[in-house]
Design an enzyme around this catalytic site. Structure first.
Site, PDB file in Angstrom:
ATOM      1  N   SER A 151       2.016   3.277  -2.351  1.00  0.00           N
ATOM      2  CA  SER A 151       1.595   4.416  -3.191  1.00  0.00           C
ATOM      3  C   SER A 151       0.321   5.052  -2.638  1.00  0.00           C
ATOM      4  CB  SER A 151       1.418   4.005  -4.662  1.00  0.00           C
ATOM      5  OG  SER A 151       0.341   3.113  -4.780  1.00  0.00           O
ATOM      6  N   GLY A 158       0.790  -1.233   0.000  1.00  0.00           N
ATOM      7  CA  GLY A 158       0.000   0.000   0.000  1.00  0.00           C
ATOM      8  C   GLY A 158       0.820   1.279   0.000  1.00  0.00           C
ATOM      9  N   ASP A 174      -7.052  -0.200  -1.767  1.00  0.00           N
ATOM     10  CA  ASP A 174      -5.884   0.388  -1.094  1.00  0.00           C
ATOM     11  C   ASP A 174      -6.208   1.761  -0.521  1.00  0.00           C
ATOM     12  OD1 ASP A 174      -4.571  -1.827  -1.999  1.00  0.00           O
ATOM     13  OD2 ASP A 174      -2.812  -0.739  -2.715  1.00  0.00           O
TER      14      ASP A 174
END
Ligand code: PMV
Length: 366
Positions: A138, A136, A181
């Site tokens: 980004s 996760g 995400d």
């Protein structure tokens, strides 16, 4: 969105405070930031997908766990020129490498949204979430940036606004992304996610997981495109895998709710088999799954898009988790982390400001 009475940030103004501030930001490095004016801070954490990667793209449910020990912080403040400081790159924003494009997208989109001029600002990013490992990174960096910019503007964004802004950056990072995400890096509890809708997942008892890094990166867009192409060629084959992963996600949610770690672990191994059939595992991941079996892990599977990245394993307890990290290292892992899931009735204790957010409040109240 709650706007302040006046927006007193003008990023064309030269910095008024400690000019070395940008060099000192690290997680919890409160002293270096104290007294900085006209700035904003944000943070977010990592995530691991427990079940449902790839199938979630096709509308199936998925479950993600928060990785509260892996954190990202971002700060933005007025400056004479537009610069970015991060582990990956330090220099003018216009020359930043492609990996920073999503976070710069988040910066611009949020600035536009809150009506801030960001032509000239200093951005500092500090993160303990490894890059391109399916944890996760980004989304967390983008979420931290969205918070930092809105914080600088004195604007409180709704959860939906924050999600939408992070998604703009995620779509730049990965092509079309499910949104899992973007939710998971802001949620303090495990989250069930389906067709854009997040819901909290109940956890009956503490669980100890291990994350082991193959040391190789997996490209989310390459993995997602690979599955899409496979589905175009063999729709029934891929749809049956998606269905199995959907059932495993629902049953894993039940197992979390009843505290049945044996069932949960078995589902993790079953989920891995389906992901192998989808073609998103890799030899380095397979080697770690074999080590998990040999080391008596209750369960193990790749986590995130695959083709590299990390394995998530369920340990019996903390000591077993330490032993598993050794097993994974022998099997080729470059590093390993333990992470604990707290029962839902204790999770409220975690629902407090992070050090950085508290720090920002101190600064505002000073
Ligand atoms: O590898 P990550 O952490 O970016 O996870 C991607 C999860 C996928 O289901 C493969 C894609 C998505 O958009 O949900």
């Amino acid at each position: 969105m709650q706007k302040p009475d006046s927006n007193d940030i003008n990023v064309k103004t030269p910095p008024e405070a400690d000019p070395t501030f940008g060099d000192h930001l690290s997680l919890g490095a409160g002293r270096a930031l104290r007294g900085v004016s006209h700035g904003g801070l944000g943070s977010a954490h990592g995530k691991a997908i427990l079940m449902g990667e790839h199938s979630v793209v096709y509308g199936a449910p998925a479950v993600a766990l928060p990785l509260l020990d892996l954190q990202t912080a971002a700060s933005v403040r007025t400056s004479a020129s537009a610069t970015i400081t991060s582990d990956l790159y330090t220099g003018h924003i216009s020359k930043a490498p492609r990996q920073l494009k999503p976070v710069i997208t988040a910066l611009r989109a949020t600035a536009d949204h809150v009506g801030l001029n960001i032509e000239s600002c200093e951005v500092v990013i500090s993160s303990t979430i490894p890059l391109e490992r399916g944890l996760g990174s980004s989304a967390a960096v983008s979420a931290a940036m969205v918070r930092a910019v809105s914080n600088a503007a004195g604007v409180t964004l709704s959860a939906e606004e924050t999600f939408n802004l992070v998604q703009i950056a995620e779509n730049v990072a990965h092509g079309t992304s499910s949104g899992l995400d973007a939710h998971a890096v802001r949620s303090l509890t495990p989250v069930r996610f389906q067709k854009g809708n997040p819901t909290d997942v109940e956890v009956a008892k503490p669980l100890t997981f291990v994350i082991a890094d193959t040391g190789t990166s997996g490209s989310t867009s390459a993995a997602v495109n690979g599955v899409r192409m496979l589905r175009e060629q063999t729709p029934r084959y891929v749809d049956s895998i998606i269905e199995s992963l959907a059932d495993l996600a629902e049953s894993s949610i039940e197992a979390l709710g009843t505290g049945d770690e044996n069932k949960l672990g078995t589902h993790m191994y079953e989920g891995q088999e389906q992901l192998v059939r989808l073609g998103v595992s890799a030899p380095a991941l397979d080697a770690l799954i074999e080590a998990a079996h040999k080391g008596d892990a209750l369960g193990a599977k790749l986590t995130g898009s695959g083709l590299g990245g990390c394995v998530l394993a369920l340990a019996k307890d903390q000591d077993h988790a330490s032993a598993l990290i050794e097993d994974f290292t022998e099997a080729g892992a470059t590093r390993g982390w333990k992470t604990s899931l707290v029962p839902s009735d204790l999770a409220d204790e975690y629902d407090q400001e992070t050090g950085l957010e508290a720090l920002f409040d101190n600064q505002e109240n000073a």
